[in-house]
Design a protein around this motif. Structure first.
Motif, PDB file in Angstrom:
ATOM      1  N   ARG A  87       0.658  -1.334  -0.010  1.00 11.65           N
ATOM      2  CA  ARG A  87       0.400  -0.349   0.163  1.00 11.65           C
ATOM      3  C   ARG A  87       1.318   1.099  -0.494  1.00 11.65           C
ATOM      4  N   PRO A  88       0.304   2.240  -0.376  1.00 15.06           N
ATOM      5  CA  PRO A  88       1.104   3.319  -1.012  1.00 15.06           C
ATOM      6  C   PRO A  88       1.253   4.403   0.925  1.00 15.06           C
ATOM      7  N   HIS A  89       2.520   4.668   1.174  1.00 16.28           N
ATOM      8  CA  HIS A  89       2.530   5.638   1.904  1.00 16.28           C
ATOM      9  C   HIS A  89       2.201   7.444   2.246  1.00 16.28           C
ATOM     10  N   GLY A  90       1.256   7.974   2.813  1.00 14.02           N
ATOM     11  CA  GLY A  90       0.988   8.912   3.017  1.00 14.02           C
ATOM     12  C   GLY A  90       1.946  10.038   3.008  1.00 14.02           C
ATOM     13  N   GLU A  91       1.152  11.238   2.154  1.00 11.33           N
ATOM     14  CA  GLU A  91       2.855  12.139   2.331  1.00 11.33           C
ATOM     15  C   GLU A  91       3.380  12.846   3.714  1.00 11.33           C
ATOM     16  N   GLY A  92       5.064  12.709   3.812  1.00 12.34           N
ATOM     17  CA  GLY A  92       4.730  13.272   4.829  1.00 12.34           C
ATOM     18  C   GLY A  92       4.907  12.255   6.102  1.00 12.34           C
ATOM     19  N   ILE A  93       4.518  11.248   6.170  1.00  8.27           N
ATOM     20  CA  ILE A  93       4.935  10.612   7.386  1.00  8.27           C
ATOM     21  C   ILE A  93       6.549  10.169   7.756  1.00  8.27           C
ATOM     22  N   PRO A  94       6.642  10.441   9.010  1.00 10.74           N
ATOM     23  CA  PRO A  94       7.836  10.392   9.031  1.00 10.74           C
ATOM     24  C   PRO A  94       8.168   9.213   8.948  1.00 10.74           C
ATOM     25  N   PRO A  95       9.804   8.497   9.530  1.00  9.81           N
ATOM     26  CA  PRO A  95       9.751   7.185   9.553  1.00  9.81           C
ATOM     27  C   PRO A  95       9.695   6.764  11.167  1.00  9.81           C
ATOM     28  N   SER A  96       9.253   5.525  10.429  1.00  9.45           N
ATOM     29  CA  SER A  96       8.942   4.727  12.244  1.00  9.45           C
ATOM     30  C   SER A  96      10.094   4.358  12.996  1.00  9.45           C
ATOM     31  N   LEU A  97      10.129   4.458  14.187  1.00 13.55           N
ATOM     32  CA  LEU A  97      11.210   4.259  15.472  1.00 13.55           C
ATOM     33  C   LEU A  97      12.058   2.884  14.780  1.00 13.55           C
ATOM     34  N   CYS A  98      13.282   3.306  14.587  1.00  6.56           N
ATOM     35  CA  CYS A  98      13.876   2.442  14.006  1.00  6.56           C
ATOM     36  C   CYS A  98      15.322   2.702  14.668  1.00  6.56           C
ATOM     37  N   SER A  99      15.492   2.031  15.420  1.00 10.93           N
ATOM     38  CA  SER A  99      17.236   2.211  15.798  1.00 10.93           C
ATOM     39  C   SER A  99      17.194   1.208  15.269  1.00 10.93           C
ATOM     40  N   PRO A 100      19.032   1.175  15.070  1.00 10.34           N
ATOM     41  CA  PRO A 100      19.380   0.243  14.213  1.00 10.34           C
ATOM     42  C   PRO A 100      19.372  -1.622  15.225  1.00 10.34           C
ATOM     43  N   GLY A 101      18.313  -1.724  14.762  1.00  9.29           N
ATOM     44  CA  GLY A 101      17.521  -3.650  15.362  1.00  9.29           C
ATOM     45  C   GLY A 101      16.317  -3.020  16.171  1.00  9.29           C
ATOM     46  N   ILE A 102      15.773  -2.165  15.881  1.00 13.55           N
ATOM     47  CA  ILE A 102      14.654  -1.864  16.709  1.00 13.55           C
ATOM     48  C   ILE A 102      13.842  -1.663  16.021  1.00 13.55           C
ATOM     49  N   VAL A 103      12.447  -1.875  15.657  1.00 13.86           N
ATOM     50  CA  VAL A 103      11.314  -1.268  14.535  1.00 13.86           C
ATOM     51  C   VAL A 103      10.123  -0.897  15.644  1.00 13.86           C
ATOM     52  N   CYS A 104       8.704  -0.184  15.363  1.00 11.92           N
ATOM     53  CA  CYS A 104       7.671  -0.371  16.031  1.00 11.92           C
ATOM     54  C   CYS A 104       6.821  -0.342  14.350  1.00 11.92           C
ATOM     55  N   THR A 105       5.628  -0.884  15.030  1.00 16.60           N
ATOM     56  CA  THR A 105       4.789  -0.940  13.518  1.00 16.60           C
ATOM     57  C   THR A 105       3.855  -1.280  13.951  1.00 16.60           C
ATOM     58  N   THR A 106       3.102  -1.150  13.685  1.00 15.74           N
ATOM     59  CA  THR A 106       1.848  -1.131  13.787  1.00 15.74           C
ATOM     60  C   THR A 106       0.870  -2.023  12.578  1.00 15.74           C
ATOM     61  N   ARG A 107       1.487  -2.030  11.786  1.00 14.30           N
ATOM     62  CA  ARG A 107       0.889  -3.925  10.356  1.00 14.30           C
ATOM     63  C   ARG A 107       1.511  -4.882  10.797  1.00 14.30           C
ATOM     64  N   LEU A 108       0.142  -5.503  10.917  1.00 11.82           N
ATOM     65  CA  LEU A 108       0.348  -6.897  10.975  1.00 11.82           C
ATOM     66  C   LEU A 108       1.614  -7.788  10.280  1.00 11.82           C
ATOM     67  N   GLU A 109       0.980  -7.307   8.560  1.00  9.94           N
ATOM     68  CA  GLU A 109       1.620  -7.491   7.562  1.00  9.94           C
ATOM     69  C   GLU A 109       3.403  -7.787   7.782  1.00  9.94           C
ATOM     70  N   GLU A 110       3.754  -6.703   8.138  1.00 10.81           N
ATOM     71  CA  GLU A 110       5.195  -6.524   8.380  1.00 10.81           C
ATOM     72  C   GLU A 110       5.688  -7.046   9.309  1.00 10.81           C
ATOM     73  N   VAL A 111       4.553  -7.424  10.538  1.00  9.14           N
ATOM     74  CA  VAL A 111       5.565  -8.003  10.981  1.00  9.14           C
ATOM     75  C   VAL A 111       5.806  -9.940  11.148  1.00  9.14           C
ATOM     76  N   LEU A 112       4.559  -9.957   9.966  1.00  7.86           N
ATOM     77  CA  LEU A 112       4.651 -11.625   9.776  1.00  7.86           C
ATOM     78  C   LEU A 112       5.795 -11.751   8.990  1.00  7.86           C
ATOM     79  N   GLU A 113       6.079 -10.408   7.507  1.00 11.54           N
ATOM     80  CA  GLU A 113       7.334 -10.447   6.449  1.00 11.54           C
ATOM     81  C   GLU A 113       8.248 -10.327   7.335  1.00 11.54           C
ATOM     82  N   LEU A 114       8.889  -9.983   8.266  1.00 14.48           N
ATOM     83  CA  LEU A 114       9.772  -9.774   8.749  1.00 14.48           C
ATOM     84  C   LEU A 114       9.923 -11.376   9.535  1.00 14.48           C
ATOM     85  N   ALA A 115       9.498 -12.380  10.129  1.00 14.19           N
ATOM     86  CA  ALA A 115       9.076 -13.694  11.190  1.00 14.19           C
ATOM     87  C   ALA A 115       9.684 -14.248   9.709  1.00 14.19           C
TER      88      ALA A 115
END
Length: 640
Positions: A377-405
């Protein structure tokens, strides 16, 4: 000078006061010397030292270097006959799992400690005495990494500051798995002190996570429905397009933002009705009303989740409006109240269903996010990056977690690479700034379990104001190793520039809020209970060694109701002074640790500073029932 050194060494050998320190611990070295101990110095950074011509080869303390033929612990002399100055290794503190590349800032911090340590060790008399005891087995060893020490020699050292095999306690995967087994040891629900956590790559746990994510989405929708009861989106700040984090790569993971760009097509009552039905079914499961049901959980089949979740995302993250009837509002309120009685984490969940993904066996935000986190799906304009430390990520979408799994699934024998944990969306903040607490405790024995709690601790602040509309490390990760990259950021003038508070300062702040008793009434008992319950369910998996002890650092987050939530437990917590507060407290906890493990042996009534006994298990658990009669049969032997 040589005669004086020999007399001092002979006395130390007789009194069994030979010690070795590996790592940047000038406080430990100074305190032991003040007690009359003599140091057997270790090679610096694992480099081999030269042997004095014609000298005798000494027994090594550290393991043989890989690829090197000579042993690493040989005595070194300079050409003039004096002892060659040396100091302990300057390797950074870390957990007992494979280390990662350190940041430049961390290396610079270690160099500063190394300078301090070298200055502390520059006296010739100590170098000379160290040479004289190179053939002695240390009676006391303080090390940052047990695996560096020769195992044969390690078994002969009386007192060591580390325990082997701490994976079950001091890694995120190990802690997640261990706490799931807590009901076998204690009648305690770990959901009351540890945010829900699942190991990716483990089939059963992935399925449990999917169900949990969906149920949390349904509950979140009910909360959002009440927030939007006036048929308009909740006003939220829209992050600017230029809000980028220097030095951090952009993540492809979605970001929870309630858009205010314009009205969206409203979603009417059917979506809320489905959420009400799911939550009602879940209450039945929690009440064990489905105990005889052979079909899959009704929470998985009662609605079409593939259609529900995208609609929920529109409401939670894209500002879509909800239209509710008065009856539905009352149903939402009633159902959430009943769920709160069954779900101890309902209060910290928030309404955006944010989850945090962490590498399973790394510390201080280290590691690299794996897998291709692409989108359909496309991202909205102006949406900032998620919490992304090297190795730490925040997400709100189930499909993204499953893709990483899917990207990290390996053979059954391989440990999982990632854990996913419910993010605490409603933490207690100070001056609108997130913080966590580093709490020390000491284990002096595992069998029987003996634990000491340290009454002093410190708070670590983030560098920018807390906001769920900006998921960046400066606002959400309290680690000093991460926040020091944002030295120029100041969330509030009342937050100290070094972003550290002592627990005394925190208590004074609570008193100003009219909650002076919250620390002793809620937080301290909660932290003690969380630590003790965690140790009880992990002790059988930890390497127990008589004569060992270890100081641990537990990290806690505080909820809005002052309830502490355990995040992780660190072995070998850093003693690097990052502020005036930590300089004092870290020195104090090292001093009191030596009092407890050394001085108390000779003087049981001596001061142990801020330590207090948290728990001591009975030395021998009796398995005899009351009234059991014992009888001995046989005949006596006559002396010849």
């Amino acid at each position: 000078r040589l005669k004086k050194a020999r007399l001092y060494v002979e006395k130390a050998i007789k009194e069994k006061k030979i010690f070795a320190v590996q790592g940047p611990y000038p406080v430990i070295r100074r305190l032991l010397r003040a007690r009359g101990w003599v140091e057997r110095k270790l090679p610096r950074n694992g480099r081999q030292r030269k042997q004095q011509p014609g000298g005798q080869k000494k027994r090594p303390l550290e393991k043989r270097a890989s690829g090197g033929g000579a042993e690493q612990g040989e005595a070194a002399l300079n050409p003039c006959g004096g002892a060659q100055p040396s100091s302990g290794t300057t390797e950074p503190l870390h957990h007992p799992w494979p280390r990662d590349k350190e940041s430049k800032g961390e290396r610079e911090g270690d160099k500063e400690e190394d300078k301090e340590q070298c200055s502390d060790d520059s006296e010739d008399i100590h170098d000379l005495m160290s040479f004289l005891v190179q053939d002695q087995v240390p009676n006391f060893l303080w090390t940052i990494r047990l695996s560096n020490i020769d195992q044969e020699l390690l078994s002969r050292i009386e007192l060591v500051n580390r325990y082997p095999r701490l994976y079950a306690l001091c890694t995120k995967e190990g802690l997640c798995q261990s706490l799931q087994n807590l009901p076998w040891f204690e009648q305690v629900d770990f959901n009351t002190f540890f945010p829900r956590c699942y190991r990716l790559g483990i089939m059963d746990e992935e399925e449990a996570f999917i169900e949990d994510f969906r149920l949390t989405a349904a509950r979140s929708l009910l909360k959002l429905a009440l927030q939007k009861a006036r048929d308009r989106p909740v006003a939220t700040e829209q992050p600017p397009k230029s809000d980028k984090v220097p030095g951090w790569r952009r993540s492809h993971v979605s970001h929870p933002v309630l858009s205010t760009a314009g009205p969206r097509s409203p979603l009417y009552s059917p979506l809320v009705e489905e959420a009400l039905e799911v939550c009602e079914q879940h209450l039945g499961v929690l009440g064990h009303r489905d105990i005889d049901r052979e079909t899959p959980s009704p929470c998985r089949t009662c609605i079409d989740w593939d259609r529900f979740l995208p609609e929920y995302y529109r409401v939670a993250h894209e500002g879509t409006r909800l239209v509710l009837s008065r009856e539905q509002r009352e149903q939402c309120q009633d159902l959430l109240q009943r769920l709160e009685e069954k779900l101890p984490q309902l209060g910290i969940e928030g309404s955006l269903n944010i989850w945090i993904l962490k590498p399973s066996a790394k510390s201080r935000g280290r590691g690299e996010a794996g897998g291709n986190m692409g989108h359909t799906r496309p991202h909205g304009e102006g949406i900032p990056p998620s919490l992304c430390s090297p190795g730490i990520v925040c997400t709100t979408r189930l499909e993204e977690v499953l893709e990483l799994a899917q990207s990290c699934t390996g053979p059954p024998s391989r440990v999982c690479e990632w854990v996913v944990q419910k993010y605490v969306e409603r933490p207690l903040t100070i001056f609108n700034t997130k913080f966590d607490i580093r709490q020390w405790f000491l284990v002096t024995d595992w069998k029987p379990l003996t634990v000491w709690f340290y009454r002093d601790c410190y708070l670590r602040f983030c560098s920018r104001p807390f906001s769920l509309c900006h998921l960046e490390p400066a606002r959400h990760l309290c680690n000093v190793s991460i926040q020091k990259r944002y030295k120029t950021s100041q969330p509030d003038p009342r937050v100290p520039p070094d972003k550290i508070w002592s627990n005394k300062q925190f208590q004074a702040h609570l008193a100003q809020l009219g909650q002076a008793d919250a620390w002793q009434r809620v937080m301290v008992p909660g932290m003690k209970a969380a630590i003790l319950n965690t140790l009880r369910c992990t002790r059988d998996q930890v390497g127990s060694r008589k004569g060992s002890f270890e100081l641990f650092g537990a990290d806690f987050l505080i909820g809005e109701d002052f309830q502490p939530w355990l995040l992780e437990i660190n072995s070998c917590p850093t003693m690097s002074p990052s502020s005036a507060v930590t300089r004092r407290l870290c020195a104090n906890v090292q001093r009191d640790t030596l009092r407890l493990v050394l001085d108390r042996k000779d003087n049981p009534t001596c001061s142990i500073g801020a330590f207090e006994l948290l728990y001591r298990e009975a030395a021998v658990a009796s398995c005899l029932t009351v009234g059991l009669k014992l009888m001995v049969t046989g005949c006596s032997l006559k002396k010849l």
